[in-house]
Motif scaffolding. Structure first.
Motif, PDB file in Angstrom:
ATOM      1  N   VAL A 179       0.838  -1.202  -0.060  1.00  0.00           N
ATOM      2  CA  VAL A 179       0.025   0.037  -0.053  1.00  0.00           C
ATOM      3  C   VAL A 179       0.882   1.283  -0.006  1.00  0.00           C
ATOM      4  O   VAL A 179       1.772   1.242   0.723  1.00  0.00           O
ATOM      5  CB  VAL A 179      -0.768   0.076   1.190  1.00  0.00           C
ATOM      6  N   GLY A 180       0.598   2.289  -0.925  1.00  0.00           N
ATOM      7  CA  GLY A 180       1.372   3.390  -0.974  1.00  0.00           C
ATOM      8  C   GLY A 180       2.445   3.482  -1.756  1.00  0.00           C
ATOM      9  O   GLY A 180       3.203   4.377  -2.225  1.00  0.00           O
ATOM     10  N   LYS A 181       2.852   2.088  -2.472  1.00  0.00           N
ATOM     11  CA  LYS A 181       3.675   2.072  -3.516  1.00  0.00           C
ATOM     12  C   LYS A 181       3.592   2.910  -4.837  1.00  0.00           C
ATOM     13  O   LYS A 181       4.499   3.511  -5.036  1.00  0.00           O
ATOM     14  CB  LYS A 181       4.002   0.546  -3.627  1.00  0.00           C
ATOM     15  N   VAL A 182       2.508   2.851  -5.329  1.00  0.00           N
ATOM     16  CA  VAL A 182       2.477   3.762  -6.336  1.00  0.00           C
ATOM     17  C   VAL A 182       2.345   5.178  -6.194  1.00  0.00           C
ATOM     18  O   VAL A 182       3.171   5.872  -6.950  1.00  0.00           O
ATOM     19  CB  VAL A 182       0.757   3.465  -7.009  1.00  0.00           C
ATOM     20  N   GLU A 183       2.155   5.730  -4.967  1.00  0.00           N
ATOM     21  CA  GLU A 183       2.391   7.109  -4.810  1.00  0.00           C
ATOM     22  C   GLU A 183       3.751   7.464  -4.677  1.00  0.00           C
ATOM     23  O   GLU A 183       4.314   8.305  -4.997  1.00  0.00           O
ATOM     24  CB  GLU A 183       1.646   7.369  -3.390  1.00  0.00           C
ATOM     25  N   GLU A 184       4.496   6.338  -4.134  1.00  0.00           N
ATOM     26  CA  GLU A 184       5.969   6.246  -4.007  1.00  0.00           C
ATOM     27  C   GLU A 184       6.780   6.641  -5.202  1.00  0.00           C
ATOM     28  O   GLU A 184       7.333   7.198  -5.468  1.00  0.00           O
ATOM     29  CB  GLU A 184       6.577   5.289  -3.196  1.00  0.00           C
ATOM     30  N   TRP A 185       6.250   5.578  -6.171  1.00  0.00           N
ATOM     31  CA  TRP A 185       6.804   5.651  -7.758  1.00  0.00           C
ATOM     32  C   TRP A 185       6.296   7.086  -8.278  1.00  0.00           C
ATOM     33  O   TRP A 185       7.221   7.490  -9.167  1.00  0.00           O
ATOM     34  CB  TRP A 185       6.166   4.309  -8.427  1.00  0.00           C
ATOM     35  N   ARG A 186       5.215   7.613  -8.285  1.00  0.00           N
ATOM     36  CA  ARG A 186       4.692   8.783  -8.631  1.00  0.00           C
ATOM     37  C   ARG A 186       5.855   9.912  -8.468  1.00  0.00           C
ATOM     38  O   ARG A 186       6.183  10.539  -9.226  1.00  0.00           O
ATOM     39  CB  ARG A 186       3.180   9.043  -8.528  1.00  0.00           C
ATOM     40  N   LYS A 187       5.944   9.944  -7.300  1.00  0.00           N
ATOM     41  CA  LYS A 187       6.917  11.045  -6.419  1.00  0.00           C
ATOM     42  C   LYS A 187       8.195  10.825  -7.066  1.00  0.00           C
ATOM     43  O   LYS A 187       8.821  11.921  -7.452  1.00  0.00           O
ATOM     44  CB  LYS A 187       6.777  10.886  -5.186  1.00  0.00           C
ATOM     45  N   ALA A 188       8.491   9.583  -7.039  1.00  0.00           N
ATOM     46  CA  ALA A 188       9.960   9.332  -7.557  1.00  0.00           C
ATOM     47  C   ALA A 188      10.259   9.909  -9.005  1.00  0.00           C
ATOM     48  O   ALA A 188      11.030  10.464  -9.395  1.00  0.00           O
ATOM     49  CB  ALA A 188      10.327   8.041  -7.617  1.00  0.00           C
ATOM     50  N   TRP A 189       9.276   9.843  -9.828  1.00  0.00           N
ATOM     51  CA  TRP A 189       9.187  10.330 -11.252  1.00  0.00           C
ATOM     52  C   TRP A 189       9.274  11.768 -11.365  1.00  0.00           C
ATOM     53  O   TRP A 189      10.072  12.625 -11.925  1.00  0.00           O
ATOM     54  CB  TRP A 189       7.890   9.854 -12.037  1.00  0.00           C
ATOM     55  N   ALA A 190       8.431  12.625 -10.462  1.00  0.00           N
ATOM     56  CA  ALA A 190       8.277  13.916 -10.279  1.00  0.00           C
ATOM     57  C   ALA A 190       9.943  14.526  -9.590  1.00  0.00           C
ATOM     58  O   ALA A 190      10.139  15.344 -10.422  1.00  0.00           O
ATOM     59  CB  ALA A 190       7.181  14.615  -9.543  1.00  0.00           C
ATOM     60  N   ASP A 191      10.350  13.873  -9.038  1.00  0.00           N
ATOM     61  CA  ASP A 191      11.588  14.309  -8.456  1.00  0.00           C
ATOM     62  C   ASP A 191      12.631  13.991  -9.403  1.00  0.00           C
ATOM     63  O   ASP A 191      13.707  15.045  -9.378  1.00  0.00           O
ATOM     64  CB  ASP A 191      11.977  13.407  -6.990  1.00  0.00           C
ATOM     65  N   HIS A 192      12.516  12.843 -10.178  1.00  0.00           N
ATOM     66  CA  HIS A 192      13.582  12.462 -11.152  1.00  0.00           C
ATOM     67  C   HIS A 192      13.595  13.893 -12.210  1.00  0.00           C
ATOM     68  O   HIS A 192      14.704  14.334 -12.841  1.00  0.00           O
ATOM     69  CB  HIS A 192      13.562  11.195 -11.745  1.00  0.00           C
ATOM     70  N   VAL A 193      12.502  14.133 -12.775  1.00  0.00           N
ATOM     71  CA  VAL A 193      12.244  15.100 -13.845  1.00  0.00           C
ATOM     72  C   VAL A 193      12.542  16.474 -13.292  1.00  0.00           C
ATOM     73  O   VAL A 193      13.475  16.920 -14.067  1.00  0.00           O
ATOM     74  CB  VAL A 193      10.803  15.186 -14.384  1.00  0.00           C
ATOM     75  N   ASN A 194      12.188  16.818 -11.960  1.00  0.00           N
ATOM     76  CA  ASN A 194      12.677  18.119 -11.547  1.00  0.00           C
ATOM     77  C   ASN A 194      14.374  18.085 -11.495  1.00  0.00           C
ATOM     78  O   ASN A 194      14.626  19.285 -11.565  1.00  0.00           O
ATOM     79  CB  ASN A 194      12.132  18.233 -10.097  1.00  0.00           C
ATOM     80  N   SER A 195      14.740  17.055 -11.133  1.00  0.00           N
ATOM     81  CA  SER A 195      16.277  16.932 -10.910  1.00  0.00           C
ATOM     82  C   SER A 195      16.878  17.303 -12.168  1.00  0.00           C
ATOM     83  O   SER A 195      18.070  18.140 -12.303  1.00  0.00           O
ATOM     84  CB  SER A 195      16.850  15.817 -10.300  1.00  0.00           C
ATOM     85  N   VAL A 196      16.415  16.889 -13.254  1.00  0.00           N
ATOM     86  CA  VAL A 196      17.085  17.070 -14.606  1.00  0.00           C
ATOM     87  C   VAL A 196      16.897  18.509 -15.233  1.00  0.00           C
ATOM     88  O   VAL A 196      17.642  19.016 -15.782  1.00  0.00           O
ATOM     89  CB  VAL A 196      16.390  15.858 -15.542  1.00  0.00           C
ATOM     90  N   PHE A 197      15.394  18.725 -14.731  1.00  0.00           N
ATOM     91  CA  PHE A 197      15.311  20.294 -15.135  1.00  0.00           C
ATOM     92  C   PHE A 197      16.057  21.222 -14.293  1.00  0.00           C
ATOM     93  O   PHE A 197      16.766  22.223 -15.004  1.00  0.00           O
ATOM     94  CB  PHE A 197      13.916  20.497 -14.743  1.00  0.00           C
ATOM     95  N   GLN A 198      16.683  20.957 -13.115  1.00  0.00           N
ATOM     96  CA  GLN A 198      17.476  21.858 -12.451  1.00  0.00           C
ATOM     97  C   GLN A 198      18.968  21.867 -13.177  1.00  0.00           C
ATOM     98  O   GLN A 198      19.554  22.634 -13.155  1.00  0.00           O
ATOM     99  CB  GLN A 198      17.465  21.346 -10.972  1.00  0.00           C
ATOM    100  N   GLU A 199      19.234  20.508 -13.375  1.00  0.00           N
ATOM    101  CA  GLU A 199      20.604  20.337 -14.053  1.00  0.00           C
ATOM    102  C   GLU A 199      20.745  21.234 -15.292  1.00  0.00           C
ATOM    103  O   GLU A 199      21.717  21.617 -15.681  1.00  0.00           O
ATOM    104  CB  GLU A 199      20.953  19.041 -14.368  1.00  0.00           C
ATOM    105  N   LYS A 200      19.712  21.188 -16.243  1.00  0.00           N
ATOM    106  CA  LYS A 200      19.567  21.809 -17.372  1.00  0.00           C
ATOM    107  C   LYS A 200      19.151  23.265 -17.253  1.00  0.00           C
ATOM    108  O   LYS A 200      18.943  24.141 -18.240  1.00  0.00           O
ATOM    109  CB  LYS A 200      18.737  20.995 -18.365  1.00  0.00           C
ATOM    110  N   ASN A 201      19.140  23.928 -16.113  1.00  0.00           N
ATOM    111  CA  ASN A 201      18.790  25.119 -15.917  1.00  0.00           C
ATOM    112  C   ASN A 201      17.306  25.520 -16.550  1.00  0.00           C
ATOM    113  O   ASN A 201      17.141  26.526 -17.080  1.00  0.00           O
ATOM    114  CB  ASN A 201      19.751  26.107 -16.528  1.00  0.00           C
ATOM    115  N   ILE A 202      16.341  24.473 -16.450  1.00  0.00           N
ATOM    116  CA  ILE A 202      15.076  24.700 -16.821  1.00  0.00           C
ATOM    117  C   ILE A 202      14.104  25.147 -15.861  1.00  0.00           C
ATOM    118  O   ILE A 202      14.341  24.500 -14.556  1.00  0.00           O
ATOM    119  CB  ILE A 202      14.402  23.551 -17.688  1.00  0.00           C
ATOM    120  N   ASP A 203      13.496  26.203 -15.996  1.00  0.00           N
ATOM    121  CA  ASP A 203      12.663  26.630 -14.739  1.00  0.00           C
ATOM    122  C   ASP A 203      11.423  26.047 -14.505  1.00  0.00           C
ATOM    123  O   ASP A 203      10.907  26.022 -13.145  1.00  0.00           O
ATOM    124  CB  ASP A 203      12.239  28.246 -14.812  1.00  0.00           C
ATOM    125  N   GLU A 204      11.013  25.026 -15.194  1.00  0.00           N
ATOM    126  CA  GLU A 204       9.791  24.289 -15.157  1.00  0.00           C
ATOM    127  C   GLU A 204      10.017  23.338 -13.852  1.00  0.00           C
ATOM    128  O   GLU A 204      11.064  22.899 -13.838  1.00  0.00           O
ATOM    129  CB  GLU A 204       9.117  23.707 -16.235  1.00  0.00           C
TER     130      GLU A 204
END
Length: 680
Positions: A185-210
């Motif tokens: 229980v809660g695993k899907v929410e964990e996976w969804r958060k991990a995707w958001a964190d991963h995308v935001n990390s890449v955005f930060q590396e590439k100086n994308i404000d989104e």
């Protein structure tokens, strides 16, 4: 603007899905299903970019998409097996195609593949503004030797000496130990958060404000419609056009919400208000005030229960000699008003049925069933038609009896015979207590509580308690009997309108009721020849697939909600019809003997547990045995010549009468011819 879109689902046999077909659709590759002996191919204008990622211990053959998913379907053969998890995810358009693929691959490898899953990835780029990926994930891990592993194991619960412990029914206690946490229980929410964190990390590396978030706009405190960014700085015109569409979408959504609300209100008014006359509306207002509740189906049902319990309480007080005249007057006034309200609502329900369901034979259904149909029509904002209407009516009929009885007795119905024996038991209890004073149960009401006043002292508190509890049970049993007898009368009277049901014993009525619910779920009238044909050769109602589903439910492998056939779910709810289903399934040569054995054994154990529970919790409980039988044996034993004659007695009498009239006319014709037509 970057968006977050990520949905998880299961590809399972219980929902009729194929892992091979799913993989073919997502990858665009032609794949052959060994289980179905069928080739799947979905032609696409833009070929997806697909690849497979393997975890440690996975064999090399798992890179072969066709072999992989055929192996998955081969190892999980249960009717409710979950072949794979799947998620689809929007890829950020702020990144190039290569960057999107790299982002997705890193995420899938770290979150799923490194944990032991095989990942079948397909990136779809049919539309430039909507790049997304479908990822199918295996549910089972691999062992070190490359063979399929287990998701969970059973562990016995031991005592302090290391010995197994057992339940009261003699079953060894155990628990399920998960070997992987993918269904936690809660695993899907964990996976969804991990995707958001991963995308935001890449955005930060590439100086994308989104930035994106797995949370809904509401959870983020934003009361707005989600938007989609259609390009980077070079696409200002496209962004402006998209923002315009968003504003238009907001306006259309608001209009649709208002329209939907108007439609709902209009349908409710049509169902529950427009069928009232002007005078009836006035009466409803007055009755609502008298009963202190709004007069509609929902509130009247609750009021009926409350008044039933209140009256029981007052009558018991009266029996022991308390002055309850004022309370009885209140109850009487409430009963009078409630009767008027129920009669008025019943009229409106009948009008509603005739207006919205002109094809339904209103006389073939009891008022509680017609009320339920109107309630479901209102709650779902839908007028049912065709097969859906037949299914809905059958479901309402099957459920209404049990629902009413449970509301009255707090226990499931077994049989009228059991109710009669219970009633006798409680009357005997009262007679045993009153025998010391030379009275019996029949004298209680006539004495207006005088007989029981001698039991009000502390010395006789135990005896008084026995009488009070028994009186309450007798009252409840009488209400239940009325409901059951009404149900039998409506159902059997509809199917056999020329019958003399009063000549049937309660056992015969119950068995006949089970038979017609099984073989005639739509409760249509049966001619004598139609019934005789069913008895002679009972039809096979369910397919091998449905037999497997039903047995899997009885074996505890799937839930009742996983079965789509509504008639089958009704059959599996009741003990008598359940035995008929098992008998039909036994004759199916395509059924796995092990599944049949598992289902019958578990069902027998469950029946024993139910009997044990009732025996412990219901005073003087008498078991009603449902022996294993085939439908043919059941029908042949039940519908003897005597029963047939009772069910079609009036029809046969009518035929006999016609024959006698014809014979008499023929006799007079012969006499007339003989005398030359002269008067005598």
């Amino acid at each position: 603007m970057a968006i977050f879109h990520m949905n998880f689902s299961n590809i399972s046999a219980g929902k009729g899905r194929s892992a091979v077909a799913s993989a073919s659709y997502r990858s665009g590759e032609k794949l052959y299903s060994e289980m179905e002996n069928k080739t799947y191919f979905y032609n696409r204008s833009v070929m997806p970019e697909s690849f497979i990622l393997l975890p440690e211990n996975a064999p090399e053959w798992a890179k072969d998409r066709q072999k992989l998913w055929n192996e998955v379907e081969a190892v999980d053969r249960k009717v409710n097996s979950r072949y794979a998890k799947e998620f689809n995810v929007a890829l950020p358009i702020e990144l190039s195609e290569d960057e999107q693929k790299e982002l997705l691959t890193e995420y899938v490898q770290k979150i799923f593949v490194d944990k032991g899953m095989v990942a079948d990835v397909a990136i779809h780029r049919d539309h430039d503004e909507n790049p997304h990926a479908h990822v199918m994930l295996t549910n089972r891990p691999f062992n070190a030797d490359g063979s399929w592993g287990q998701k969970a194991k059973k562990e016995y619960i031991l005592d302090e000496n290391g010995n197994k412990t057992y339940t009261a029914n003699g079953h060894a206690r155990s628990r399920k130990i998960w070997l992987v946490d993918w269904d936690k229980v809660g695993k899907v929410e964990e996976w969804r958060k991990a995707w958001a964190d991963h995308v935001n990390s890449v955005f930060q590396e590439k100086n994308i404000d989104e930035r994106i978030s797995e949370k809904t706009l509401e959870a983020q405190g934003i009361n707005d419609i989600a938007t989609q960014h259609v390009g980077v700085t070079g696409n200002r015109d496209e962004r402006a056009e998209f923002n315009k569409l968003v504003l238009e979408n907001r306006q259309h959504k608001a209009e649709l919400e208002n329209l939907d609300e108007k439609i709902n209100n209009e349908l409710k008014v049509k169902q529950l208000k427009n069928f009232y006359s002007f005078n009836e509306k006035k009466v409803i207002a007055e009755l609502s005030k008298e009963l202190h509740t709004f007069i509609d189906l929902e509130h009247l049902e609750e009021k009926n229960k409350m008044l039933f319990n209140w009256k029981n309480s007052v009558l018991i007080k009266q029996i022991v000699g308390k002055d309850v005249s004022e309370e009885l007057n209140k109850v009487s006034r409430q009963e009078f008003s409630l009767d008027n309200a129920n009669r008025l609502i019943d009229k409106v329900v009948d009008r509603s049925i005739k207006a919205m369901y002109p094809t339904v034979d209103s006389n073939a259904f009891s008022m509680p069933e017609k009320r339920q149909l109107i309630r479901e029509t209102e709650s779902e904002n839908k007028v049912f038609t065709g097969a859906e209407l037949d299914d809905r009516l059958s479901m309402i009929r099957a459920d209404s009896l049990n629902r009413q009885i449970v509301a009255l007795t707090k226990r499931p119905f077994t049989s009228l015979t059991m109710l009669s024996k219970q009633e006798k038991y409680h009357i005997d209890n009262i007679n045993n207590v009153l025998a010391y004073q030379g009275y019996n149960y029949e004298n209680i009401e006539m004495s207006h509580g005088k007989i029981l006043r001698n039991y009000e002292s502390e010395e006789f508190s135990k005896e008084l308690d026995i009488i009070q509890r028994s009186l309450k049970q007798i009252n409840s049993i009488e209400e239940v009997r009325k409901i059951v007898e009404q149900q039998y009368s409506v159902v059997l009277g509809t199917i056999f309108p020329d019958s003399e049901l009063n000549k049937l014993s309660l056992v015969e009525k119950e068995k006949t009721y089970n038979a017609v619910i099984y073989f005639n779920p739509t409760i249509k009238k049966l001619t004598q020849s139609e019934l005789e044909n069913i008895v002679k050769e009972p039809p096979i109602l369910f397919s091998t697939k449905e037999h497997n589903q039903g047995l899997s439910y009885l074996a505890g492998r799937i839930r009742l909600e996983d079965i789509n056939n509504k008639h089958l779910t009704r059959v599996l709810k009741f003990e008598g019809t359940k035995k008929l289903f098992i008998g039909e399934a036994k004759a199916d040569k395509n059924i796995d003997p092990e599944l049949l054995k598992e289902a019958t054994n578990r069902n027998d154990k469950q029946s024993y547990k139910n009997e044990f529970y009732r025996d412990k919790n219901m005073e003087n409980y008498q078991s009603v045995a449902y022996s294993d039988t085939s439908p043919a044996e059941y029908m042949n034993r039940l519908f003897s010549g005597v029963l047939i004659s009772v069910l079609y007695n009036n029809e046969n009498q009518h035929k006999k009468g016609l024959e006698e009239v014809e014979w008499d006319m023929e006799r007079k014709h012969r006499e007339h011819t003989k005398t030359g037509g002269l008067s005598r």
